[in-house]
Design an enzyme around this catalytic site. Structure first.
Site, PDB file in Angstrom:
ATOM      1  N   LYS A 164      -5.657 -44.408 -21.429  1.00 18.99           N
ATOM      2  CA  LYS A 164      -4.192 -44.361 -21.470  1.00 18.99           C
ATOM      3  C   LYS A 164      -3.533 -44.966 -20.234  1.00 18.99           C
ATOM      4  CE  LYS A 164      -3.177 -40.533 -24.551  1.00 18.99           C
ATOM      5  NZ  LYS A 164      -2.468 -39.261 -24.696  1.00 18.99           N
ATOM      6  N   GLY A 194       2.555 -27.019 -17.401  1.00 22.12           N
ATOM      7  CA  GLY A 194       1.593 -28.095 -17.574  1.00 22.12           C
ATOM      8  C   GLY A 194       2.107 -29.365 -16.914  1.00 22.12           C
ATOM      9  N   ALA A 204       0.001 -34.544 -21.952  1.00 23.03           N
ATOM     10  CA  ALA A 204       0.963 -34.085 -22.961  1.00 23.03           C
ATOM     11  C   ALA A 204       2.233 -33.568 -22.294  1.00 23.03           C
ATOM     12  CB  ALA A 204       0.322 -32.983 -23.812  1.00 23.03           C
ATOM     13  N   ASN A 208       2.926 -25.671 -12.691  1.00 24.81           N
ATOM     14  CA  ASN A 208       1.520 -26.057 -12.850  1.00 24.81           C
ATOM     15  C   ASN A 208       0.680 -25.430 -11.758  1.00 24.81           C
ATOM     16  OD1 ASN A 208       0.101 -28.015 -14.787  1.00 24.81           O
ATOM     17  ND2 ASN A 208      -0.941 -28.413 -12.852  1.00 24.81           N
ATOM     18  N   LYS A 219      -1.969 -25.524  -8.725  1.00 18.53           N
ATOM     19  CA  LYS A 219      -2.090 -26.514  -7.639  1.00 18.53           C
ATOM     20  C   LYS A 219      -3.422 -27.250  -7.808  1.00 18.53           C
ATOM     21  CE  LYS A 219       1.447 -26.287  -4.685  1.00 18.53           C
ATOM     22  NZ  LYS A 219       1.604 -25.706  -3.383  1.00 18.53           N
ATOM     23  N   ASP A 220      -3.542 -27.964  -8.924  1.00 18.24           N
ATOM     24  CA  ASP A 220      -4.775 -28.699  -9.206  1.00 18.24           C
ATOM     25  C   ASP A 220      -4.510 -30.200  -9.105  1.00 18.24           C
ATOM     26  OD1 ASP A 220      -3.349 -29.277 -11.484  1.00 18.24           O
ATOM     27  OD2 ASP A 220      -4.619 -28.142 -12.851  1.00 18.24           O
ATOM     28  N   GLN A 249       4.264 -37.767 -33.376  1.00 15.43           N
ATOM     29  CA  GLN A 249       3.855 -38.857 -32.479  1.00 15.43           C
ATOM     30  C   GLN A 249       3.195 -39.954 -33.307  1.00 15.43           C
ATOM     31  OE1 GLN A 249       0.564 -39.928 -31.608  1.00 15.43           O
ATOM     32  NE2 GLN A 249      -0.393 -38.394 -32.907  1.00 15.43           N
TER      33      GLN A 249
HETATM   34  P1  NAD Z   1      -4.700 -32.671 -19.518  1.00 16.64           P
HETATM   35  O1  NAD Z   1      -6.132 -32.443 -19.161  1.00 16.64           O
HETATM   36  O2  NAD Z   1      -4.060 -33.960 -19.211  1.00 16.64           O
HETATM   37  O3  NAD Z   1      -3.831 -31.486 -18.844  1.00 16.64           O
HETATM   38  C1  NAD Z   1      -4.274 -30.159 -18.816  1.00 16.64           C
HETATM   39  C2  NAD Z   1      -3.182 -29.255 -18.265  1.00 16.64           C
HETATM   40  O4  NAD Z   1      -3.588 -27.882 -18.427  1.00 16.64           O
HETATM   41  C3  NAD Z   1      -2.882 -29.445 -16.780  1.00 16.64           C
HETATM   42  O5  NAD Z   1      -1.506 -29.266 -16.556  1.00 16.64           O
HETATM   43  C4  NAD Z   1      -3.668 -28.305 -16.140  1.00 16.64           C
HETATM   44  O6  NAD Z   1      -3.137 -27.918 -14.883  1.00 16.64           O
HETATM   45  C5  NAD Z   1      -3.473 -27.223 -17.171  1.00 16.64           C
HETATM   46  N1  NAD Z   1      -4.467 -26.155 -17.113  1.00 16.64           N
HETATM   47  C6  NAD Z   1      -5.813 -26.273 -17.278  1.00 16.64           C
HETATM   48  N2  NAD Z   1      -6.404 -25.068 -17.179  1.00 16.64           N
HETATM   49  C7  NAD Z   1      -5.412 -24.172 -16.944  1.00 16.64           C
HETATM   50  C8  NAD Z   1      -5.378 -22.766 -16.749  1.00 16.64           C
HETATM   51  N3  NAD Z   1      -6.495 -22.019 -16.765  1.00 16.64           N
HETATM   52  N4  NAD Z   1      -4.181 -22.169 -16.541  1.00 16.64           N
HETATM   53  C9  NAD Z   1      -3.038 -22.900 -16.525  1.00 16.64           C
HETATM   54  N5  NAD Z   1      -3.010 -24.236 -16.693  1.00 16.64           N
HETATM   55  C10 NAD Z   1      -4.181 -24.859 -16.906  1.00 16.64           C
HETATM   56  O7  NAD Z   1      -4.631 -32.357 -21.068  1.00 16.64           O
HETATM   57  P2  NAD Z   1      -3.530 -32.825 -22.140  1.00 16.64           P
HETATM   58  O8  NAD Z   1      -4.073 -33.950 -22.915  1.00 16.64           O
HETATM   59  O9  NAD Z   1      -2.223 -32.946 -21.497  1.00 16.64           O
HETATM   60  O10 NAD Z   1      -3.542 -31.562 -23.111  1.00 16.64           O
HETATM   61  C11 NAD Z   1      -2.875 -30.367 -22.732  1.00 16.64           C
HETATM   62  C12 NAD Z   1      -2.547 -29.555 -23.976  1.00 16.64           C
HETATM   63  O11 NAD Z   1      -1.701 -30.312 -24.820  1.00 16.64           O
HETATM   64  C13 NAD Z   1      -3.761 -29.186 -24.801  1.00 16.64           C
HETATM   65  O12 NAD Z   1      -3.627 -27.844 -25.197  1.00 16.64           O
HETATM   66  C14 NAD Z   1      -3.690 -30.085 -26.020  1.00 16.64           C
HETATM   67  O13 NAD Z   1      -4.143 -29.420 -27.180  1.00 16.64           O
HETATM   68  C15 NAD Z   1      -2.207 -30.317 -26.137  1.00 16.64           C
HETATM   69  N6  NAD Z   1      -1.889 -31.611 -26.754  1.00 16.64           N
HETATM   70  C16 NAD Z   1      -1.209 -31.591 -27.913  1.00 16.64           C
HETATM   71  C17 NAD Z   1      -0.874 -32.773 -28.529  1.00 16.64           C
HETATM   72  C18 NAD Z   1      -0.119 -32.736 -29.819  1.00 16.64           C
HETATM   73  O14 NAD Z   1       0.149 -33.795 -30.389  1.00 16.64           O
HETATM   74  N7  NAD Z   1       0.257 -31.573 -30.296  1.00 16.64           N
HETATM   75  C19 NAD Z   1      -1.226 -33.997 -27.948  1.00 16.64           C
HETATM   76  C20 NAD Z   1      -1.928 -33.982 -26.748  1.00 16.64           C
HETATM   77  C21 NAD Z   1      -2.263 -32.774 -26.170  1.00 16.64           C
END
Ligand code: NAD
Length: 292
Positions: free
Chosen positions: A78, A138, A142, A162, A164-165, A269
């Protein structure tokens, strides 16, 4: 492809739409788009290609050379793909990534449709977001797409939380960009600051959870500490769609919130990308019957 034989469906006229990512074999996108092409009688076929960063440049050159109309992009491509495109939409420029590419006679334009999908899902649920305050937990792919789209589409205020990662620094950059480029007031907080989390949720209309919490292996984890952070008139959207109902959504239901999962975001999307490639509206009710 239902009962239509491949020899009837794919001819010398058929155009290709692709998805380039790794891993990718689990994707629902081929079913969604191929069913939509079939329903509308559009002569395209959507196919997944296992492509990672090592073969990305050659893949983009090949797709351009073959005059492929467009494709989706997922992890790990991406961000890196932006280097090989001619134009980026405003959302993609801010985020530095894209999930959809359109090929207009050799000119490749990248954009991100996840945020559009999330906003469309809110609309479909009857949730107004223009002029409203959101708390979004987050800062990954996404979450960022939703934050940027919401700010561009007229949300009044967004509070981002978010851990602090590794995502936190990227979120700081996004927050600065959004405060400079839009009228939306965006603030970033540490998710560990529970007093701030309670305060910001209490003054928000909408809470969107875009963390990995709620899906495997974090299916029992919720980003907020407990139910007392919710109230009945707070809208709670969880971007997770597998499982269909997360622990957060169960809490939200118990409190009496309007809550829904990420299926709508995923569908819309895809519909936004479909429109960019074909110029047609995806037959979303038909796709819902098949996928949901
Ligand atoms: P990513 O890996 O880019 O981001 C992960 C996020 O989760 C980060 O902000 C991280 O800090 C947070 N995180 C991880 N573990 C955590 C914890 N224990 N406590 C709190 N925060 C925590 O992943 P992404 O692709 O952005 O996906 C994130 C979510 O979005 C997922 O649940 C995924 O299913 C969902 N998503 C949905 C769609 C959709 O179309 N509905 C599309 C993409 C992603």
């Amino acid at each position: 492809m239902g009962k239509i034989a491949i020899t009837e469906r794919v001819t010398g006229h058929t155009e290709l739409i692709g998805l380039i990512a790794y891993p990718i074999r689990h994707s629902m996108s081929p079913t969604m788009h191929n069913e939509a092409f079939k329903k509308l009688g559009l002569d395209y076929v959507y196919v997944c290609f296992e492509v990672d960063n090592s073969t990305l440049k050659d893949t983009v050159a090949g797709l351009r050379a073959m005059k492929v109309r467009g494709w989706n992009v997922s992890m790990p491509n991406k961000g890196p793909i932006t280097e090989y495109l001619d134009n980026l939409s405003p959302v993609s420029q801010i985020i530095g990534a894209c999930n959809t590419v359109v090929n207009d006679n050799g000119v490749l334009t990248g954009t991100i449709t996840d945020g559009v999908g999330a906003m469309h899902s809110l609309k479909e649920e009857g949730v107004a977001y223009v002029g409203k305050k959101m708390t979004i937990i987050g800062a990954g792919g996404a979450a960022t797409a939703i934050q940027v789209q919401a700010a561009l589409d007229g949300a009044r205020e967004i509070s981002i939380f978010n851990l602090k990662d590794k995502f936190f620094a990227h979120a700081e950059k996004i927050v600065n960009d959004l405060n400079e480029r839009t009228d939306c007031r965006v603030t970033l907080f540490d998710l560990a600051d529970h007093a701030a989390l309670k305060r910001e949720l209490d003054s928000s209309d909408i809470y969107i959870d875009a963390t990995s919490c709620g899906m495997k292996p974090l299916e029992d984890v919720v980003a907020i500490p407990d139910k007392s952070y919710l109230r009945p008139d707070l809208v709670v959207m969880d971007t997770v769609y597998a499982p269909r109902e997360t622990k957060l959504m169960k809490w939200a239901q118990e409190v009496g919130c309007h809550t829904f999962n990420g299926l709508g975001m995923m569908l819309y999307q895809g519909a936004a990308a479909f429109k960019l490639w074909t110029g047609k509206e995806m037959p979303v009710e038909h796709i819902k019957d098949i996928l949901f």
